[in-house]
Write a protein that holds these residues in place. Structure first.
Motif, PDB file in Angstrom:
ATOM      1  N   ARG A  48      49.381 -38.740  41.164  1.00  0.00           N
ATOM      2  CA  ARG A  48      48.591 -39.236  42.298  1.00  0.00           C
ATOM      3  C   ARG A  48      48.196 -38.016  43.126  1.00  0.00           C
ATOM      4  N   LEU A  82      43.129 -39.873  44.558  1.00  0.00           N
ATOM      5  CA  LEU A  82      43.216 -40.780  45.703  1.00  0.00           C
ATOM      6  C   LEU A  82      42.218 -40.428  46.804  1.00  0.00           C
ATOM      7  N   GLU A  83      41.976 -39.143  47.022  1.00  0.00           N
ATOM      8  CA  GLU A  83      41.175 -38.717  48.169  1.00  0.00           C
ATOM      9  C   GLU A  83      40.610 -37.335  47.889  1.00  0.00           C
ATOM     10  N   SER A 112      50.030 -40.610  53.983  1.00  0.00           N
ATOM     11  CA  SER A 112      49.483 -41.966  54.048  1.00  0.00           C
ATOM     12  C   SER A 112      49.133 -42.531  52.675  1.00  0.00           C
ATOM     13  N   THR A 113      48.708 -41.658  51.753  1.00  0.00           N
ATOM     14  CA  THR A 113      48.326 -42.141  50.424  1.00  0.00           C
ATOM     15  C   THR A 113      49.486 -42.151  49.441  1.00  0.00           C
TER      16      THR A 113
END
Length: 466
Positions: A48, A82-83, A112-113
């Motif tokens: 991730r 994720l970002e 946060s992720t």
């Protein structure tokens, strides 16, 4: 009555693709040095991830395209993106790659992720890597390590594996970590009292563990270079045999995932692995093909290129990339459906110039026209009026490509008129294979041929000149 069902024959590429998908591993930077312990090898667990880029030049679209490509690289390595973050700076921060405020923002996003890895769109120095990890509290990987990880997963041949390991070790060497001052080198002494170098109790441990590891890795690098050099000799021998036989060589080069292997399969039914992933092909494949006039030539698939291809990769794969430098023609494949095909061409030509292939005649081929926007294709046709537009998937334009390759193949230099005895069919076959037959007439003395051949074959035919 029993009927038997025969399954269609599968190619080696299909078998390899099935194997790759059934066993999807996430590999790290393996050095295969089992005798080295206690060194932090930076095992990559790309699961991730959050992407981080620094926009220093070009347009905002260029920065977005670069980060999009980084996301595709991460997904090819087996991760979930994720970002993505981009910071506008004149140059990357010397300490942390991104600014101090951006590091705090990055840390908040990681928390946060639930990300476990940060991937930076650039090559980080050892200190940048260490500082970012200390502040984000997760593993940090740069673009170079990510590409090396993909190469490690996809290399199949002995030469490919050796080249990847060499590139990994060259990347790893400056990033080995020490284990504190207690294991650092101390001032040594001779053991003789009164010497300036100290005596009993002041002699250091000599070579530290970190220095031992560096020495062993340097030895391994030297061994790999010797192995790759010997494989390079084998490759040069095969190349010289083809050259002596007068067989022209065509190399397929281009951006990663532009469809080079698909084109090779279309042109030669090679059956090599085709996958919608970056760097799916690392090991070059060479196949024979024939032009409409009967001239035989070879087609070689090569490793794909990418923007900012790590110099370790270019250096390690130099012997493989030289297949392009020694070719008579480079078929440069471009992804017509990519947002920035012009950027692809620039990146590929940069690498070709590094290996001395920028002087080879080039045929530009825009692939994936079935997936490209019509307006974009019209723009590319204006930019590259001599390019061939094809679709390896549907077969559109493939015959035009065959004709364009045949037109650009080097022509034999000597025109002759010979009369070959009917028992010299071997010479006639060589003329058809390596030369060009311009006219044929059968006489009592033998077959009269008007031919165009290279100088070596012309010398052998001299005794039969009409």
């Amino acid at each position: 009555m029993r009927t038997e069902l025969f399954e269609p024959e599968v190619t080696t590429g299909e078998l390899e693709l099935e194997e790759r998908h059934s066993l999807r591993r996430v590999a790290g930077l393996s050095t295969e040095l089992t005798d080295i312990t206690e060194v932090e090898y930076r095992q990559l667990r790309l699961e991730r991830v959050v992407l981080v880029g620094v926009w220093t030049e070009g347009s905002a679209a260029d920065a977005d395209n670069s980060l999009t490509e980084l996301a595709a690289l991460a997904e090819t390595a087996g991760s979930q993106v994720l970002e993505g973050l981009i910071q506008r700076r004149s140059r990357p921060d010397a300490a942390t790659f991104i600014g101090r405020g951006k590091v705090d923002e990055l840390r908040d996003i990681v928390v946060s992720t639930g990300a476990d890895t940060v991937i930076c769109d650039g090559e980080l120095s050892p200190s940048q890597l260490r500082n970012l990890e200390q502040q984000t509290k997760v593993k940090v990987v740069d673009r170079t390590a990510l590409i090396l990880d993909i190469f490690a997963q996809h290399a199949k041949s002995r030469e490919g594996k050796a080249q990847v390991e060499l590139a990994q070790l060259q990347y790893l060497l400056p990033r080995l970590r020490g284990w504190g001052e207690t294991l650092s080198r101390q001032s040594g002494g001779s053991g003789r009292g009164g010497g300036a170098g100290g005596g009993v109790g002041l002699r250091g441990p000599g070579e530290t563990k970190l220095e031992t590891d560096r020495r062993r890795i340097n030895h391994r690098i030297a061994k790999l270079r010797r192995e790759i050099k010997s494989m390079r000799t084998v490759r040069q021998t095969k190349r010289s045999r083809r050259s002596q036989a007068g067989v022209p060589a065509v190399a397929i080069a281009g951006y990663t995932n532009a469809g080079k292997s698909s084109l090779l399969n279309r042109l030669t039914q090679a059956g090599v692995l085709v996958e919608n992933a970056l760097f799916a092909t690392l090991d070059p494949t060479t196949r024979r093909a024939a032009a409409e006039d009967g001239r035989v030539y070879t087609l070689s698939d090569t490793v794909g290129f990418v923007r900012h291809l790590p110099h370790q990769i270019v250096e390690a794969f130099r012997s493989t990339l030289e297949e392009v430098a020694y070719a008579d023609l480079v078929v440069h494949v471009v992804d017509g459906a990519d947002p920035d095909p012009e950027g692809q061409v620039v990146a590929v030509r940069e690498v070709l110039s590094e290996v001395g292939a920028d002087r080879i005649p080039e045929l530009l081929v825009v692939n994936k026209v079935d997936a490209a926007d019509e307006e974009a294709l019209l723009r590319l046709k204006r930019i590259w009026p001599d390019a061939v537009f094809v679709s390896a998937r549907t077969g559109v334009g493939i015959e035009d490509l065959r004709a364009a390759i045949a037109h650009r193949l080097p022509r034999p230099a000597v025109d002759l008129r010979v009369v070959l005895p009917y028992d010299r069919g071997d010479l006639a076959a060589r003329i058809h294979r390596n030369g060009q037959v311009l006219g044929t007439r059968h006489t009592e003395a033998g077959t009269e041929l008007r031919v165009r051949v290279d100088e070596q074959l012309a010398a052998e035919l001299a005794q039969y000149r009409a």
